[in-house]
Design a protein around this motif. Sequence first.
Motif, PDB file in Angstrom:
ATOM      1  N   GLY A  82      10.526  -3.459  24.063  1.00  0.00           N
ATOM      2  CA  GLY A  82      10.965  -2.184  24.633  1.00  0.00           C
ATOM      3  C   GLY A  82      12.268  -2.387  25.372  1.00  0.00           C
ATOM      4  N   VAL A  83      12.467  -1.611  26.447  1.00  0.00           N
ATOM      5  CA  VAL A  83      13.716  -1.719  27.214  1.00  0.00           C
ATOM      6  C   VAL A  83      13.454  -2.559  28.461  1.00  0.00           C
ATOM      7  N   TYR A  84      14.293  -3.546  28.688  1.00  0.00           N
ATOM      8  CA  TYR A  84      14.179  -4.442  29.848  1.00  0.00           C
ATOM      9  C   TYR A  84      15.362  -4.223  30.792  1.00  0.00           C
ATOM     10  N   ASP A  85      15.228  -4.722  32.026  1.00  0.00           N
ATOM     11  CA  ASP A  85      16.351  -4.598  32.968  1.00  0.00           C
ATOM     12  C   ASP A  85      17.488  -5.545  32.608  1.00  0.00           C
ATOM     13  N   LYS A  86      17.168  -6.625  31.885  1.00  0.00           N
ATOM     14  CA  LYS A  86      18.210  -7.520  31.360  1.00  0.00           C
ATOM     15  C   LYS A  86      17.692  -8.141  30.058  1.00  0.00           C
ATOM     16  N   ASP A  87      18.567  -8.831  29.364  1.00  0.00           N
ATOM     17  CA  ASP A  87      18.210  -9.339  28.035  1.00  0.00           C
ATOM     18  C   ASP A  87      17.030 -10.332  28.100  1.00  0.00           C
ATOM     19  N   PRO A  88      15.859  -9.950  27.548  1.00  0.00           N
ATOM     20  CA  PRO A  88      14.682 -10.829  27.652  1.00  0.00           C
ATOM     21  C   PRO A  88      14.818 -12.111  26.822  1.00  0.00           C
ATOM     22  N   LYS A  89      15.776 -12.116  25.920  1.00  0.00           N
ATOM     23  CA  LYS A  89      15.976 -13.348  25.132  1.00  0.00           C
ATOM     24  C   LYS A  89      16.756 -14.384  25.939  1.00  0.00           C
TER      25      LYS A  89
ATOM     26  N   LEU B 162      10.101  -5.435  31.787  1.00  0.00           N
ATOM     27  CA  LEU B 162       9.978  -4.386  30.764  1.00  0.00           C
ATOM     28  C   LEU B 162       9.674  -3.049  31.441  1.00  0.00           C
ATOM     29  N   PHE B 163      10.397  -2.006  31.081  1.00  0.00           N
ATOM     30  CA  PHE B 163      10.127  -0.673  31.625  1.00  0.00           C
ATOM     31  C   PHE B 163       9.111   0.054  30.752  1.00  0.00           C
ATOM     32  N   ASP B 164       8.185   0.756  31.404  1.00  0.00           N
ATOM     33  CA  ASP B 164       7.235   1.602  30.668  1.00  0.00           C
ATOM     34  C   ASP B 164       7.887   2.931  30.333  1.00  0.00           C
TER      35      ASP B 164
ATOM     36  N   ALA C  40      20.501  -1.073  27.208  1.00  0.00           N
ATOM     37  CA  ALA C  40      20.744  -1.105  25.760  1.00  0.00           C
ATOM     38  C   ALA C  40      19.625  -0.388  25.012  1.00  0.00           C
ATOM     39  N   VAL C  41      19.683   0.938  24.999  1.00  0.00           N
ATOM     40  CA  VAL C  41      18.689   1.716  24.258  1.00  0.00           C
ATOM     41  C   VAL C  41      19.351   2.249  23.004  1.00  0.00           C
ATOM     42  N   MET C  42      20.295   3.143  23.214  1.00  0.00           N
ATOM     43  CA  MET C  42      21.131   3.679  22.139  1.00  0.00           C
ATOM     44  C   MET C  42      22.478   3.915  22.810  1.00  0.00           C
ATOM     45  N   ASP C  43      23.534   4.209  22.032  1.00  0.00           N
ATOM     46  CA  ASP C  43      24.818   4.396  22.704  1.00  0.00           C
ATOM     47  C   ASP C  43      24.812   5.688  23.523  1.00  0.00           C
ATOM     48  N   SER C  44      25.800   5.806  24.419  1.00  0.00           N
ATOM     49  CA  SER C  44      25.753   6.885  25.402  1.00  0.00           C
ATOM     50  C   SER C  44      25.872   8.276  24.764  1.00  0.00           C
ATOM     51  N   THR C  45      26.574   8.382  23.661  1.00  0.00           N
ATOM     52  CA  THR C  45      26.679   9.694  22.992  1.00  0.00           C
ATOM     53  C   THR C  45      25.297  10.133  22.520  1.00  0.00           C
ATOM     54  N   ALA C  46      24.562   9.187  21.945  1.00  0.00           N
ATOM     55  CA  ALA C  46      23.215   9.497  21.433  1.00  0.00           C
ATOM     56  C   ALA C  46      22.283   9.864  22.590  1.00  0.00           C
TER      57      ALA C  46
END
Length: 237
Positions: free
Chosen positions: A166-173, A180-182, A195-201
């Motif tokens: 999912g989406v994390y506060d920083k790169d989990p790799k 991880l955010f719920d 880093a979810v989708m670009d800002s326009t999206a």
Amino acid sequence: MDKLRFKRVLFKLSGEALAGDKGFGIDPATVTTFCSEIAEAAAMGAEVALVIGGGNIFRGMSASASGMDRASADYMGMLATVMNAVAVQDALEKLGLSTRVLSAITMQEVCESYIRRRAIRHLEKGRVVICAAGTGNPYFTTDTAAALRAMELKCEVIIKGTKVNGVYDKDPKKFDDAVLFDRLTYMDVLERQLAVMDSTAISLAMDNRMPIVVFNMFEPGNLKRVITGQKAGTIVE
Ligand code: UDP
């Protein structure tokens, strides 16, 4: 049978995901794995529209950074998404699904042109609609195409598959302590540049109140979990 939380979904599949471990091009085994998940969702009665990326073959931004005209490079990027769309169509049809590729750039010998009402009709008939060539315009991305098509086709959610949970506060790799955010708001994503989708999206989804679920698509059964409303990944709404 499990009850569907989302009946009509827009699934954004990045080009990178299709490359599997190879990192470039199309890995048939990986494509078949994703397509089996999509087949499972379709068998449950979900109407699935896919937006396919092209980053595994060509990215306009990278080419323009090396000196190519941005618009020309972006058209090449859009053509790359059509190749991926045809590969995904082939894999889905081998699994017995009925599909249509709809391209934002007319290519009548290869696939249908994108016509919104036609796309909706295909979905109603249970066909998987594969949206190719992004928005058809340079300077956009397939993330933005995903947000746009989700709205136009009256999907209930945008589902974005990634390699992590999912989406994390920083790169989990890179960071072991990444959290991880719920659940997040669109503003959280924009302000923290997550880093979810670009800002326009994200802006488009926010203005039209379209939820986005980011989940790990390499975990079998996860797509089914998302469409039945079970916990899987992060929801942005
Ligand atoms: N592209 C574009 N307009 C669009 C969608 C895509 O110009 O509406 C181009 C752009 O050059 C982009 C490439 O197509 O880099 C591939 O798409 P994207 O990078 O979004 O693919 P992904 O990252 O999902 O694999």
